[in-house]
Scaffold this motif. Structure first.
Motif, mmCIF file in Angstrom:
data_model
loop_
_atom_site.group_PDB
_atom_site.id
_atom_site.type_symbol
_atom_site.label_atom_id
_atom_site.label_comp_id
_atom_site.label_asym_id
_atom_site.label_seq_id
_atom_site.Cartn_x
_atom_site.Cartn_y
_atom_site.Cartn_z
ATOM 1 N N ALA A 168 16.371 -4.528 7.961
ATOM 2 C CA ALA A 168 14.969 -4.893 8.133
ATOM 3 C C ALA A 168 14.127 -4.388 6.976
ATOM 4 O O ALA A 168 14.339 -3.282 6.466
ATOM 5 N N CYS A 169 13.152 -5.198 6.565
ATOM 6 C CA CYS A 169 12.229 -4.790 5.515
ATOM 7 C C CYS A 169 10.876 -4.450 6.139
ATOM 8 O O CYS A 169 10.682 -4.538 7.353
ATOM 9 N N TYR A 170 9.951 -4.055 5.301
ATOM 10 C CA TYR A 170 8.620 -3.650 5.762
ATOM 11 C C TYR A 170 7.922 -4.783 6.510
ATOM 12 O O TYR A 170 7.228 -4.554 7.509
ATOM 13 N N ARG A 171 8.124 -6.025 6.060
ATOM 14 C CA ARG A 171 7.482 -7.158 6.715
ATOM 15 C C ARG A 171 8.082 -7.463 8.091
ATOM 16 O O ARG A 171 7.431 -8.119 8.897
ATOM 17 N N CYS A 172 9.302 -7.029 8.337
ATOM 18 C CA CYS A 172 9.878 -7.249 9.661
ATOM 19 C C CYS A 172 9.078 -6.500 10.722
ATOM 20 O O CYS A 172 8.990 -6.931 11.877
ATOM 21 N N LEU A 173 8.494 -5.366 10.337
ATOM 22 C CA LEU A 173 7.693 -4.563 11.254
ATOM 23 C C LEU A 173 6.214 -4.910 11.157
ATOM 24 O O LEU A 173 5.517 -4.984 12.166
ATOM 25 N N PHE A 174 5.747 -5.125 9.926
ATOM 26 C CA PHE A 174 4.337 -5.469 9.687
ATOM 27 C C PHE A 174 4.306 -6.757 8.868
ATOM 28 O O PHE A 174 4.267 -6.711 7.630
ATOM 29 N N PRO A 175 4.316 -7.918 9.532
ATOM 30 C CA PRO A 175 4.464 -9.197 8.824
ATOM 31 C C PRO A 175 3.398 -9.475 7.768
ATOM 32 O O PRO A 175 3.693 -10.025 6.716
ATOM 33 N N GLU A 176 2.148 -9.080 8.035
ATOM 34 C CA GLU A 176 1.070 -9.354 7.105
ATOM 35 C C GLU A 176 0.229 -8.101 6.881
ATOM 36 O O GLU A 176 0.020 -7.317 7.811
ATOM 37 N N PRO A 177 -0.282 -7.905 5.681
ATOM 38 C CA PRO A 177 -1.163 -6.755 5.438
ATOM 39 C C PRO A 177 -2.499 -6.947 6.126
ATOM 40 O O PRO A 177 -2.976 -8.078 6.274
ATOM 41 N N PRO A 178 -3.143 -5.858 6.559
ATOM 42 C CA PRO A 178 -4.472 -5.975 7.152
ATOM 43 C C PRO A 178 -5.497 -6.310 6.067
ATOM 44 O O PRO A 178 -5.226 -6.154 4.876
ATOM 45 N N ALA A 179 -6.663 -6.766 6.499
ATOM 46 C CA ALA A 179 -7.742 -7.026 5.543
ATOM 47 C C ALA A 179 -8.182 -5.711 4.906
ATOM 48 O O ALA A 179 -8.126 -4.654 5.534
ATOM 49 N N VAL A 180 -8.615 -5.787 3.663
ATOM 50 C CA VAL A 180 -8.999 -4.584 2.932
ATOM 51 C C VAL A 180 -10.073 -3.799 3.674
ATOM 52 O O VAL A 180 -10.036 -2.568 3.742
ATOM 53 N N ASN A 181 -11.061 -4.501 4.279
ATOM 54 C CA ASN A 181 -12.167 -3.807 4.954
ATOM 55 C C ASN A 181 -11.782 -3.256 6.322
ATOM 56 O O ASN A 181 -12.604 -2.641 7.001
ATOM 57 N N GLU A 182 -10.532 -3.457 6.730
ATOM 58 C CA GLU A 182 -10.065 -2.926 8.011
ATOM 59 C C GLU A 182 -9.249 -1.649 7.850
ATOM 60 O O GLU A 182 -8.790 -1.078 8.839
ATOM 61 N N VAL A 183 -9.091 -1.193 6.644
ATOM 62 C CA VAL A 183 -8.180 -0.082 6.372
ATOM 63 C C VAL A 183 -8.938 1.128 5.832
ATOM 64 O O VAL A 183 -9.730 1.014 4.895
ATOM 65 N N ASP A 184 -8.705 2.288 6.444
ATOM 66 C CA ASP A 184 -9.229 3.544 5.912
ATOM 67 C C ASP A 184 -8.319 4.024 4.788
ATOM 68 O O ASP A 184 -7.127 3.740 4.762
ATOM 69 N N THR A 185 -8.881 4.769 3.861
ATOM 70 C CA THR A 185 -8.100 5.349 2.780
ATOM 71 C C THR A 185 -8.313 6.858 2.755
ATOM 72 O O THR A 185 -9.233 7.380 3.377
ATOM 73 N N CYS A 186 -7.447 7.554 2.003
ATOM 74 C CA CYS A 186 -7.568 9.011 1.891
ATOM 75 C C CYS A 186 -8.923 9.422 1.342
ATOM 76 O O CYS A 186 -9.489 10.437 1.746
ATOM 77 N N SER A 187 -9.458 8.639 0.401
ATOM 78 C CA SER A 187 -10.747 8.978 -0.187
ATOM 79 C C SER A 187 -11.885 8.795 0.801
ATOM 80 O O SER A 187 -12.957 9.373 0.639
ATOM 81 N N MET A 188 -11.649 8.005 1.874
ATOM 82 C CA MET A 188 -12.674 7.774 2.887
ATOM 83 C C MET A 188 -12.601 8.794 4.021
ATOM 84 O O MET A 188 -13.631 9.300 4.468
ATOM 85 N N VAL A 189 -11.412 9.104 4.488
ATOM 86 C CA VAL A 189 -11.268 9.925 5.702
ATOM 87 C C VAL A 189 -10.478 11.200 5.476
ATOM 88 O O VAL A 189 -10.349 12.021 6.379
ATOM 89 N N GLY A 190 -9.913 11.389 4.291
ATOM 90 C CA GLY A 190 -9.197 12.610 3.974
ATOM 91 C C GLY A 190 -7.736 12.607 4.374
ATOM 92 O O GLY A 190 -7.257 11.720 5.083
ATOM 93 N N VAL A 191 -7.021 13.619 3.915
ATOM 94 C CA VAL A 191 -5.612 13.780 4.247
ATOM 95 C C VAL A 191 -5.250 15.251 4.104
ATOM 96 O O VAL A 191 -5.723 15.931 3.183
ATOM 97 N N LEU A 192 -4.464 15.758 5.026
ATOM 98 C CA LEU A 192 -3.962 17.128 4.930
ATOM 99 C C LEU A 192 -2.930 17.171 3.806
ATOM 100 O O LEU A 192 -1.909 16.488 3.866
ATOM 101 N N GLY A 193 -3.190 17.967 2.784
ATOM 102 C CA GLY A 193 -2.362 17.924 1.583
ATOM 103 C C GLY A 193 -0.892 18.173 1.820
ATOM 104 O O GLY A 193 -0.033 17.551 1.196
ATOM 105 N N SER A 194 -0.570 19.086 2.723
ATOM 106 C CA SER A 194 0.827 19.474 2.905
ATOM 107 C C SER A 194 1.699 18.366 3.463
ATOM 108 O O SER A 194 2.911 18.369 3.253
ATOM 109 N N ILE A 195 1.094 17.389 4.163
ATOM 110 C CA ILE A 195 1.956 16.336 4.714
ATOM 111 C C ILE A 195 2.474 15.406 3.616
ATOM 112 O O ILE A 195 3.476 14.718 3.809
ATOM 113 N N ALA A 196 1.800 15.401 2.464
ATOM 114 C CA ALA A 196 2.343 14.635 1.337
ATOM 115 C C ALA A 196 3.697 15.200 0.933
ATOM 116 O O ALA A 196 4.633 14.462 0.626
ATOM 117 N N GLY A 197 3.799 16.530 0.950
ATOM 118 C CA GLY A 197 5.072 17.162 0.640
ATOM 119 C C GLY A 197 6.114 16.906 1.702
ATOM 120 O O GLY A 197 7.286 16.645 1.400
#
Length: 268
Positions: A168-197
């Motif tokens: 299975a590929c990414y599209r098998c689970l999420f067939p289409e990307p959401p609209a740009v204005n429907e998605v939060d980003t790290c610069s908008m809502v933040g991210v706990l740095g350690s989870i990147a690691g």
């Protein structure tokens, strides 16, 4: 291929590891891995793959290091602020392990260059922070028959999956990307740095496992993590035979970008 005395010391913990040994280490030294995005996820991936002795690491990123990156993008240091992320990453990798050759792609991944860049690598790691890039990486890897790891982090959570041709590929689970204005980003809502690691090291481990043939991969599986509860969750899913890119009769036959902006923006 034989290891030098220095390499035997450097990779000693791999060489004495049951089920790994010299054969697996040889495979790593001969492998080529592409990291798309030298941000939070890509930083952890690059450092651990370099430490492990992956012979060639390609890095795709057209961005500059900013001060706000340093909270989680651990491959970059304060003196690198204002430099290209590819240059900063190359310097750190060279300092960490001179066995590793770094190939810099100091640009953003686009529908025009994705296939040409990805074609030369054995495994691709997506470390980007937007859906446009993830679908571009997924579609290019499916079309080229390249395995990849796709990861994402936001707020206190992260997720990762591994694609191998025939699964299975990414599209098998999420067939289409959401609209740009429907998605939060790290610069908008933040991210706990350690989870990147935490998620980046999972991606690095998946890459190492694929290249060496050790263990089972996260194919047909989405692994998610919640830092607030410290819970990991596995969601198993099947390849969609009607998938637009990896299905029996694919309808996507050329690469397409899904947003009117650069397709690789690393976790900022």
């Amino acid at each position: 291929m034989t290891l030098t005395r220095e390499q035997k010391l450097r990779y000693n913990r791999h060489l004495i590891l049951d089920g790994f040994g010299q054969e697996a280490q040889y495979k790593l030294l001969q492998s080529k891995v592409l990291i798309v995005g030298a941000g939070g996820l890509g930083s952890a991936v690059a450092l651990y793959l370099a430490s492990a002795g992956v012979g060639t690491i390609g890095i795709v990123d057209g961005d500059m290091v900013s001060l706000s990156n340093l909270q989680r993008q651990v491959i970059h240091i304060t003196s690198a602020v204002g430099r290209l992320k590819t240059d900063s990453s190359e310097q750190r990798i060279n300092e960490l392990n001179p066995d590793v050759r770094v190939i810099k792609h100091s640009c953003f991944l686009t529908e025009d260059n994705a296939a040409a860049i990805i074609a030369d690598y054995d495994f691709v790691v997506d470390g980007t922070d937007n859906f446009a890039a993830k679908y571009l990486v997924n579609d290019a890897c499916v079309m080229l028959g390249k395995p990849c790891s796709i990861g994402g982090i936001l707020r206190y959570r992260g997720q990762v999956m591994t694609y191998v041709p025939g699964h299975a590929c990414y599209r098998c689970l999420f067939p289409e990307p959401p609209a740009v204005n429907e998605v939060d980003t790290c610069s908008m809502v933040g991210v706990l740095g350690s989870i990147a690691g935490m998620l980046g090291t999972v991606q690095a481990t998946e890459c190492i496992k694929y290249l060496t043939g050790v263990g089972d991969l996260l194919t047909d599986t989405l692994l998610s993590f919640d830092a607030l509860s410290m819970l990991w969750n596995r969601i198993d899913f099947n390849r969609d035979r009607g998938c637009a890119i990896c299905g029996d009769n694919p309808t996507i036959t050329e690469l397409k970008e899904y947003a009117f902006k650069p397709c690789v923006k690393t976790n900022r």
